[in-house]
Scaffold this active site. Structure first.
Site, short mmCIF file in Angstrom:
data_model
loop_
_atom_site.label_atom_id
_atom_site.label_comp_id
_atom_site.label_asym_id
_atom_site.label_seq_id
_atom_site.Cartn_x
_atom_site.Cartn_y
_atom_site.Cartn_z
N SER A 31 42.07 44.71 81.22
CA SER A 31 41.25 45.22 80.12
C SER A 31 40.99 44.15 79.08
O SER A 31 41.91 43.49 78.60
CB SER A 31 41.94 46.41 79.45
OG SER A 31 42.00 47.51 80.31
N ASP B 244 34.78 50.56 72.45
CA ASP B 244 35.97 49.94 73.03
C ASP B 244 35.90 48.41 72.95
O ASP B 244 36.24 47.70 73.89
CB ASP B 244 36.17 50.37 74.48
CG ASP B 244 37.61 50.13 74.96
OD1 ASP B 244 38.50 49.95 74.11
OD2 ASP B 244 37.83 50.08 76.18
N HIS C 235 41.08 49.35 72.83
CA HIS C 235 42.29 50.07 73.24
C HIS C 235 43.45 49.12 73.54
O HIS C 235 44.60 49.56 73.62
CB HIS C 235 42.02 50.99 74.44
CG HIS C 235 41.90 50.30 75.76
ND1 HIS C 235 40.70 49.99 76.35
CD2 HIS C 235 42.85 49.86 76.62
CE1 HIS C 235 40.90 49.41 77.52
NE2 HIS C 235 42.20 49.31 77.71
#
Length: 340
Positions: free
Chosen positions: A193, A117, A87
């Site tokens: 992230s 992911d 993402h």
């Protein structure tokens, strides 16, 4: 005449009392904790990168740059391969990587897998510091972990906590269920992230992926064993191959009569709502209204369980779906193909 009360050792109460010993100090424990955190950060820090991404402008394929995002990642080979989240880099047309030594390098997308992911990007450089990869199967709840990333642009931020729980499940952006997720209370924020979650030895044991807002201390990471497997396939093939049946469905409860009549071990099944015209499901004769309750003699209670069977190894392999059709239990032969 009152007498003085003696203490347990027979000393008069008005004699000088013995000094009360000071409580034991926790300094040595704090020092050990600090040494573990700082040592892990020093070991992994040079391999952590800041990632700046520009996405394609919406509605203008091949047009100019659109939205801008940022995240983290870590180098896992000296020749510039980097693991991050899907993402973070998905649909990116311009990816810039900032190293801890101050260099900024252009990166290319090797491949990404929204289902887990996980993504791999690469910068063209040599002799880069590579992060040592650990083994997420050895993790235990309560174990010390350290997270490094770039939250809100504050580069190379270090936070520490523990493994709060193992074996969690969560949805990826694509909607597929991800299993064996690590829960931690090491503080994560937007920008973390894709960064590494490491143990006290400075080995990467997870890839930071999500937080629950506005909750505090509930953060998640993809196990490094999953990330290593996916990254290897992305480097080799540029994508992850999965099997596809070509049906749309939803989970529905089964009646007690149906469960007893067909000796089923599940209480729910997948109701077929649609069948693609050119698909394995159409070729196998599946119909709208069929209830899928098994795949290759393994029970299927929901769509997530069906997805778990549709791996690369199932592509082109004749398989059997167990189906309830108008109160009749059928075994339907089907050959999954590669998903588009």
């Amino acid at each position: 005449m009152l007498k003085l009360i003696n203490d347990d050792h027979g000393s008069p109460a008005n004699s000088n009392p013995s000094p009360v010993p000071a409580p034991p100090s926790d300094d040595h424990l704090l020092d050990a904790y600090s040494r573990a955190v700082s040592g892990a950060a020093e070991k992994i820090g040079p391999a952590v990168v800041n990632i700046e991404v520009y996405q394609r402008r919406s509605g203008k394929p091949g047009g100019g740059k659109g939205g801008h995002g940022s995240g983290s990642g870590f180098i896992f080979t000296p020749d510039g391969f980097i693991i991050t989240n899907s993402h973070v880099v998905h649909d990116g047309i311009d990816i810039q990587v900032g190293l801890q030594d101050g260099r900024k390098l252009q990166a290319v997308l090797v491949g990404d897998d929204p289902e887990t992911d996980t993504a791999v990007i690469r910068v063209h450089a040599h002799n880069l510091p590579a992060a040592p990869l650990g083994d997420s199967k050895t993790l235990r709840p309560g174990q010390l972990v350290v997270a490094i990333g770039n939250p809100y642009g504050f580069q190379f931020t270090v936070t520490a906590g523990v493994v709060s729980a193992l074996g969690r499940s969560m949805r990826s952006n694509s909607g597929r269920l991800m299993d064996n997720i690590i829960q931690t209370d090491a503080a994560l924020n937007p920008g973390n992230s894709g960064g590494p979650l490491v143990n006290s030895r400075g080995e990467v044991i997870g890839v930071n992926t999500a937080v629950i807002l506005p909750a505090q201390g509930i953060c998640f990471a993809i196990p490094i064993d999953t990330a290593k497997h996916v990254a290897a396939l992305l480097v080799r093939n540029g994508r992850i191959r999965r099997a596809w049946l070509g049906l749309g469905g939803q989970v529905v409860p089964l009646s007690r009569r149906t469960i007893r009549l067909h000796d089923l071990t599940v209480e729910t099944g997948v109701l077929v709502l649609s069948v693609d015209n050119v698909s394995p499901s159409a070729a196998a004769g599946l119909e709208e209204g069929d209830l899928v309750v098994g795949f290759n003699a393994q029970p299927v209670a929901d769509i997530d369980q069906l997805h778990k069977h549709l791996t690369e190894s199932a592509i082109g392999l004749k398989s059997q779906l167990t189906v309830i059709r108008r109160a009749e239990k059928l075994t339907v032969e089907i050959t999954p193909i590669e998903s588009k």
